[in-house]
Each structure stands twice: as structure tokens, then as C-alpha cells.
Design a protein around this motif. Structure first.
Motif, PDB file in Angstrom:
ATOM      1  N   GLY A   6      -7.951   4.907 -12.503  1.00  0.00           N
ATOM      2  CA  GLY A   6      -7.783   3.417 -12.437  1.00  0.00           C
ATOM      3  C   GLY A   6      -8.055   2.634 -13.685  1.00  0.00           C
TER       4      GLY A   6
ATOM      5  N   SER B  54      -6.375  12.299  -6.663  1.00  0.00           N
ATOM      6  CA  SER B  54      -7.380  11.517  -7.685  1.00  0.00           C
ATOM      7  C   SER B  54      -7.022  12.271  -8.895  1.00  0.00           C
ATOM      8  CB  SER B  54      -8.884  11.804  -7.555  1.00  0.00           C
ATOM      9  OG  SER B  54      -9.206  13.251  -7.286  1.00  0.00           O
TER      10      SER B  54
ATOM     11  N   SER C  85      -3.713  -1.287  -8.396  1.00  0.00           N
ATOM     12  CA  SER C  85      -4.814  -0.649  -8.200  1.00  0.00           C
ATOM     13  C   SER C  85      -4.810   0.694  -7.425  1.00  0.00           C
ATOM     14  CB  SER C  85      -6.079  -1.704  -7.811  1.00  0.00           C
ATOM     15  OG  SER C  85      -5.659  -2.054  -6.183  1.00  0.00           O
ATOM     16  N   ARG C  86      -5.941   1.471  -7.149  1.00  0.00           N
ATOM     17  CA  ARG C  86      -6.074   2.322  -6.417  1.00  0.00           C
ATOM     18  C   ARG C  86      -7.494   2.770  -5.762  1.00  0.00           C
ATOM     19  NH1 ARG C  86      -4.031   6.949 -10.089  1.00  0.00           N
ATOM     20  NH2 ARG C  86      -4.605   8.361  -8.088  1.00  0.00           N
ATOM     21  N   ASP C  87      -7.541   3.489  -4.698  1.00  0.00           N
ATOM     22  CA  ASP C  87      -8.527   3.844  -4.092  1.00  0.00           C
ATOM     23  C   ASP C  87      -8.650   5.442  -3.833  1.00  0.00           C
ATOM     24  OD1 ASP C  87     -10.862   4.530  -2.423  1.00  0.00           O
ATOM     25  OD2 ASP C  87     -10.689   2.676  -1.186  1.00  0.00           O
ATOM     26  N   ASN C  88      -9.175   6.187  -4.538  1.00  0.00           N
ATOM     27  CA  ASN C  88      -9.065   7.784  -4.557  1.00  0.00           C
ATOM     28  C   ASN C  88      -9.747   8.187  -3.260  1.00  0.00           C
ATOM     29  OD1 ASN C  88      -7.561   7.580  -6.990  1.00  0.00           O
ATOM     30  ND2 ASN C  88      -9.339   8.352  -8.064  1.00  0.00           N
ATOM     31  N   ALA C  89     -10.598   7.494  -2.932  1.00  0.00           N
ATOM     32  CA  ALA C  89     -11.193   7.924  -1.474  1.00  0.00           C
ATOM     33  C   ALA C  89     -10.384   7.826  -0.434  1.00  0.00           C
ATOM     34  CB  ALA C  89     -12.633   7.126  -1.271  1.00  0.00           C
ATOM     35  N   LYS C  90      -9.482   6.908  -0.628  1.00  0.00           N
ATOM     36  CA  LYS C  90      -8.386   6.727   0.644  1.00  0.00           C
ATOM     37  C   LYS C  90      -6.905   7.288   0.182  1.00  0.00           C
ATOM     38  CE  LYS C  90     -10.693   2.482   2.441  1.00  0.00           C
ATOM     39  NZ  LYS C  90     -10.461   1.184   2.817  1.00  0.00           N
TER      40      LYS C  90
ATOM     41  N   TYR D  62      -2.318   0.525  -4.519  1.00  0.00           N
ATOM     42  CA  TYR D  62      -1.953  -0.887  -4.052  1.00  0.00           C
ATOM     43  C   TYR D  62      -1.021  -1.612  -5.138  1.00  0.00           C
ATOM     44  CZ  TYR D  62      -5.938   0.262  -0.926  1.00  0.00           C
ATOM     45  OH  TYR D  62      -6.593   0.630  -0.078  1.00  0.00           O
TER      46      TYR D  62
ATOM     47  N   THR E 203      -5.034   6.146  -1.592  1.00  0.00           N
ATOM     48  CA  THR E 203      -4.066   4.953  -1.589  1.00  0.00           C
ATOM     49  C   THR E 203      -3.742   4.216  -2.997  1.00  0.00           C
ATOM     50  OG1 THR E 203      -4.589   4.722   0.709  1.00  0.00           O
ATOM     51  CG2 THR E 203      -3.671   2.721  -0.460  1.00  0.00           C
TER      52      THR E 203
ATOM     53  N   SER F  87       0.798  -1.063  -0.014  1.00  0.00           N
ATOM     54  CA  SER F  87       0.027  -0.052  -0.205  1.00  0.00           C
ATOM     55  C   SER F  87       0.862   1.246   0.005  1.00  0.00           C
ATOM     56  CB  SER F  87      -0.636   0.134   1.106  1.00  0.00           C
ATOM     57  OG  SER F  87      -1.764  -0.911   1.090  1.00  0.00           O
TER      58      SER F  87
END
Length: 114
Positions: free
Chosen positions: A55, A30, A71-76, A80, A78, A21
Motif C-alpha cells: 500500500g 499481500s 487503498s487496501r487492507d491485506n488482513a481482509k 478499495y 481487499t 471493494s
């Protein structure tokens, strides 16, 4: 101030898996594409994977296709890196980086050994 904090590395046996992470701060996460790199002992840093800002676009080093997934989580804020079927030659310090900025994180050590 751009900050990148990688985590999730460790010692794993050949054939095992790890998920790295990278939490980003100091910029609008983002809006920017992100990359993972790695640096093995006594070798130059090499590019591993790239992901677009939303993503939808991903690219991988040819030698890693099929084993690594970015991968990514724009809300976090982060990004990965899922690493499967790890091999001893994957041993390295892994870094994330926003493509547009020059800053690097401290990296996370991945060691693949029996």
C-alpha cells in the motif's frame, strides 16, 4: 484458483461518492500489487489506479488524480477504490485485477446520472 469479487457500485448523482471493494482469494494477496480498471459502454477497458503490495505506492490515471483513491487492507484481502466528485463520464463497469495474474472479476456497475 484466483477469484476476485467486486462490489459497491450503483447509481449516484453527479458530485456524489462511492467506495468500491474487491475481495481476492486463491493467492497470497499481500504479496501482489493490485489495479482497478474500468470499461465504459462501447469503449476499451482502461486502467484507473495501481497500488503496491503493501500500500505504500499508488498511481492513478492522470484524468482521475485528486478524485479517486485506491487503498487496501491485506488482513481482509481487499482492495478499495474511493471515488469522489463523480461525473457522468465515470459511468462504467469497474474491475479489479492482481497485476501478475490474468483473471478478472465480474465487475461492478457504476452509473453517474441525475
Amino acid at each position: 484458483q484466483v477469484q476476485l469479487v467486486e462490489s459497491g457500485g450503483g447509481l449516484v448523482q453527479p458530485g456524489g461518492s462511492l467506495r468500491l471493494s474487491c475481495v481476492a482469494s486463491g493467492f497470497t494477496f499481500s504479496m501482489y500489487s493490485m489495479r482497478w480498471y474500468r470499461q465504459a459502454p462501447e469503449k476499451e477497458r482502461e486502467w484507473v489506479a495501481h497500488i503496491g503490495n503493501d500500500g505504500s505506492i499508488t498511481n492513478y490515471a492522470d484524468s482521475l488524480k485528486g478524485r479517486f483513491t485506491i487503498s487496501r487492507d491485506n488482513a481482509k484481502n481487499t482492495v478499495y477504490l474511493q471515488m469522489n466528485n463523480l461525473k457522468p463520464e465515470d459511468t462504467a463497469v469497474y474491475y479489479c485485477k492482481a497485476t501478475i495474474f490474468s483473471q478478472w472479476g465480474q465487475g461492478t456497475q457504476v452509473t453517474v446520472s441525475s
